[in-house]
Design a protein around this motif. Structure first.
Motif, short mmCIF file in Angstrom:
data_model
loop_
_atom_site.label_atom_id
_atom_site.label_comp_id
_atom_site.label_asym_id
_atom_site.label_seq_id
_atom_site.Cartn_x
_atom_site.Cartn_y
_atom_site.Cartn_z
N ALA A 69 4.81 11.91 7.64
CA ALA A 69 3.85 11.15 7.22
C ALA A 69 3.33 10.16 8.16
O ALA A 69 1.98 9.53 7.98
N VAL B 96 2.96 -4.47 3.30
CA VAL B 96 4.07 -3.53 3.48
C VAL B 96 3.13 -2.22 3.21
O VAL B 96 2.57 -2.05 2.15
N LEU B 97 3.44 -1.30 4.04
CA LEU B 97 2.99 0.08 3.76
C LEU B 97 3.87 1.37 3.77
O LEU B 97 4.90 1.06 4.66
N THR B 98 3.89 2.02 2.57
CA THR B 98 4.93 3.14 2.49
C THR B 98 4.22 4.23 2.46
O THR B 98 3.10 4.41 1.94
N MET B 99 5.03 5.40 3.11
CA MET B 99 4.27 6.55 3.30
C MET B 99 5.29 7.69 3.18
O MET B 99 6.31 7.85 3.78
N GLY B 100 5.18 8.61 2.35
CA GLY B 100 5.82 9.86 2.17
C GLY B 100 7.29 9.55 1.94
O GLY B 100 8.04 10.59 1.89
N ILE B 101 7.74 8.58 1.14
CA ILE B 101 9.10 8.48 0.74
C ILE B 101 9.22 8.70 -0.58
O ILE B 101 8.23 8.48 -1.44
N ASP C 212 1.00 5.65 0.58
CA ASP C 212 0.07 6.72 0.55
C ASP C 212 0.44 7.93 -0.63
O ASP C 212 1.36 7.42 -1.47
N CYS C 213 -0.32 8.80 -0.49
CA CYS C 213 -0.45 9.62 -1.82
C CYS C 213 1.03 10.28 -1.88
O CYS C 213 1.45 11.29 -2.67
N ILE D 162 5.01 -4.77 7.50
CA ILE D 162 6.17 -3.78 7.38
C ILE D 162 5.59 -2.43 7.06
O ILE D 162 4.88 -2.19 6.15
N VAL E 100 7.15 1.47 6.17
CA VAL E 100 8.39 2.13 5.64
C VAL E 100 7.71 3.69 5.62
O VAL E 100 6.88 4.03 4.62
N THR F 175 0.89 -1.13 -0.08
CA THR F 175 0.12 0.04 -0.13
C THR F 175 0.83 1.32 0.04
O THR F 175 1.83 1.53 0.89
N VAL G 67 11.63 -0.91 -1.81
CA VAL G 67 11.22 -1.81 -0.52
C VAL G 67 11.33 -3.29 -0.95
O VAL G 67 10.44 -3.50 -1.72
N TYR H 285 -5.13 4.15 6.56
CA TYR H 285 -4.23 3.11 5.63
C TYR H 285 -4.32 1.79 6.23
O TYR H 285 -4.37 0.83 5.68
#
Lengths: 434, 434
Positions: free
Chosen positions: B314, A290-295, A274-275, B307, B309, A272, A300, B321
């Motif tokens: 953020a 796996v959640l990724t935010m603001g990168i 984020d925007c 996980i 990241v 997932t 990953v 989410y």
């Protein structure tokens, strides 16, 4: 056409998706039309087989044979290198195998190619032209790739003229970006490591360098052969070389940066974003999300082996870090299926084993561990100390230290294997023929 | 001193270290002097017990009781809320419990406090001053925290004067940063949610609002009590309030940003950083390594749940989410030990179960799954359909659908449990008394 494909690779640069037994060419990340994924080795085999008459022999180390058979089937031609040497011993052995075991003629042409590049189908048409060029009477013919940018990572071929197929003037090793730019201006091409030669040509070189050229002798003396690359042993001294141009896509997919460029979607597996994420790729082989935010500009990667979070440019420098991380192999594909370690304790390992339908393990025993199998899917047969029985979901099989055992899958079979013992290690295995 | 600690929390904001059963106060990330880690609830209990006479009652939902007993021991006083209501019903029930079950007097003072803040020992000395202030004849006494910055996330208390302990003029709800700045210039304090009252005071309010105030009636009517916060139900209408100032460290550790600020080292668990990482924190509960390269201002969190990241800023916006990610609870601490799901298949789950020495599971059965236990560490006793036996490393126990079973640990006991069945679900459990 005879093709020898070199399958090597250390598996460090694409950690944690690769490890000591799964090199980059085995990672399934290329999306097929049906939405499933194929590896580079699967893709290359599919592409090369569009050349109707291609007979392919894969030369590789023992550690990769299971993986190759898993992905390409048991019938694939494999020439196992008895030790890790450089490319010239590997090529000499494979070429001798073609002549002595497969009965090919000294005068037959063979194309030798690495297996770990991402290319268009057109690339394999160049194999045909390489073969024709050698058949037309030149000692070595190469593929020269039209450079996409002034790379410092590749060797360059400087051709004498501008023809589609022309003589090679000079080779240049990995240059600075500035020099690379100059080579390109002068018509320089990347050397992708593909070349065509006569079988007899390679065997003559082997005779000169090692003093013998039969498969039997090369195989038995392999451990003591000097480490030499084909480039160093042969190409550097050869004047009669032509190059065949290829102008399509060519990627070595050797870093996470190029890997992510080759991905059709921004993620594989549960992910997932984020925007606020920009230019982020996620490859997740685990069953959890796996959640990724603001990168930004980050890759990953999560597998049973570990987790990587890297700036895409920084990811090229991964190798020394991976070498430092103490690594137990946590997953592998075998000729019979696959395994994955799902829990590690002091004195105990728990492993998920999947056997493909119709496949069997070797009959074997352990000296330092008991094992318990719990069948969680499918039907199969087990053999313990020569006694056979059928098993199905819910069955539990206990195997004590010193008991010979194997399991065969009738349908696809999944087992949870609990190993208990001191100093559990993959080397604790004695195989038996039946 | 009587202290009621409110233990709540949804477990979304600190995903994947928290989940529906492990809220932030249970995460062990605070490094003790001996190098081991404690959770906020463990730290608060340790700190508050320096106030010699503190009698602590934790009020919480049923889902947290196992976790509380795991971390604080079986002897901790717990008041279980029969349903999720807001703070006023929870406080009324706990206060009634103190009077009716524990025999406290209406005239006794009680301090009510959230359990999930990171504070200095000095904070708990303020509890003493709150108690003294209530004993001195004021209806409500609060702790006011000297603001570290003009936060928009907290409520503000505006005192009438500058004395150490003084009357409250007004409360202000979460303001804009600009307004917050103004409040601070006027001596405003953060409202940390700690207050002291007489037991009789709370019960009188309960009588007014619900029509009854006994523990028995509150407990049996709990499901139907209106959701009301203590602030809304009581504080807003109360004029006789004093505030006790606290100027030390106070953090709510409610986001990964504040969480990482509270970490003593830049990582917990297996983590490697390249030299290009800046302001990166890694919390890794998995057994495999995390490698981070070339990233800045990022928190990486890995657990059996998933996980994360995230850019540190953020990460505050994580909640929606996490709500979208379909979540099976992958690990939990129980009163008897802990479990972790190590493999998920269609029709099968594999779980690592750890029972602490001397602890037992409930005697129970399942209607839709068979289970197999493989003992991988320790010694224990199992009871299946009323038949008891001892077990040790390597023993395998099969439990069919409908068989009553339990296991007790003599020493610390670890089991690999393989569940097989359709529609495997934690709700498929019938408990029996013995």
């Amino acid at each position: 056409m005879n093709v020898i494909m070199l399958s090597g690779g250390s598996g460090k640069r694409l950690w944690p998706l690769s490890n000591d037994v799964r090199s980059k060419q085995f990672i399934k990340f290329l999306k097929r039309a049906d939405g499933t994924y194929e590896s580079m080795i699967e893709r290359v085999f599919r592409q090369i087989r569009t050349l109707d008459d291609a007979e392919i022999l894969v030369t590789t180390s023992k550690s990769q044979i299971s993986e190759i058979k898993n992905q390409l089937g048991d019938s694939v031609g494999v020439c196992a290198e008895p030790a890790r040497k450089d490319t010239f011993p590997a090529i000499a052995l494979a070429v001798a195998f073609l002549k002595d075991v497969k009965g090919k003629d000294e005068n037959d042409t063979v194309i030798i190619s690495p297996i770990d590049h991402y290319v268009e189908d057109e690339y394999f048409s160049c194999f045909k032209r390489v073969e024709e060029t050698v058949n037309g009477g030149v000692n070595v013919a190469l593929i020269g790739i039209k450079p996409a940018f002034p790379s410092e990572k590749y060797g360059y071929i400087l051709p004498e003229g501008n023809e589609e197929i022309c003589k090679v003037k000079e080779f240049k090793e990995k240059p600075s970006a500035e020099l690379a730019e100059k080579y390109i201006q002068n018509g320089g091409l990347w050397n992708g490591g593909v070349f065509g030669v006569k079988i007899g040509y390679v065997l003559k070189k082997a005779e000169e360098i090692f003093g013998f050229s039969s498969y039997e002798k090369l195989f038995s003396a392999y451990e003591n052969l000097p480490k030499k690359s084909f480039d160093y042993a042969v190409l550097e001294h050869e004047k009669d070389i032509k190059v065949v141009r290829y102008a399509g896509e060519w990627k070595d997919v050797g870093t996470w940066n190029t890997f992510s460029e080759t991905m059709q979607d921004k993620s594989i597996g549960k992910a997932t974003f984020d925007c606020g994420c920009e230019n982020v790729h996620v490859i997740n082989e685990l069953s959890v999300p796996v959640l990724t935010m603001g990168i930004k500009d980050v890759v990953v990667v999560a597998s049973a082996q570990g987790i990587l979070v890297a700036d895409k440019c920084a990811s090229s420098y991964i190798k020394p870090y991976v070498e430092e991380i103490d690594e137990k192999i946590m997953f592998a594909e075998k000729s019979w299926g696959s395994y994955r370690i799902i829990n590690v304790e002091d004195g105990s390992l728990t492993i998920l084993i999947t056997l493909n339908a119709g496949k069997s393990m070797y009959y074997h025993e352990h000296a330092r561990r008991d094992e318990t199998w719990v069948v969680i899917e499918g039907e199969g047969k087990v053999k313990i100390d020569d006694k056979e029985s059928t098993v199905t979901v819910g069955d539990v099989i206990k195997i004590a230290v010193g008991q010979k055992h194997k399991v065969s899958a009738i349908t696809r079979l999944k087992l949870v294997e609990v190993q208990i013992g001191k100093d559990i290690d993959v080397s604790d295995k004695i195989k038996y023929s039946e």
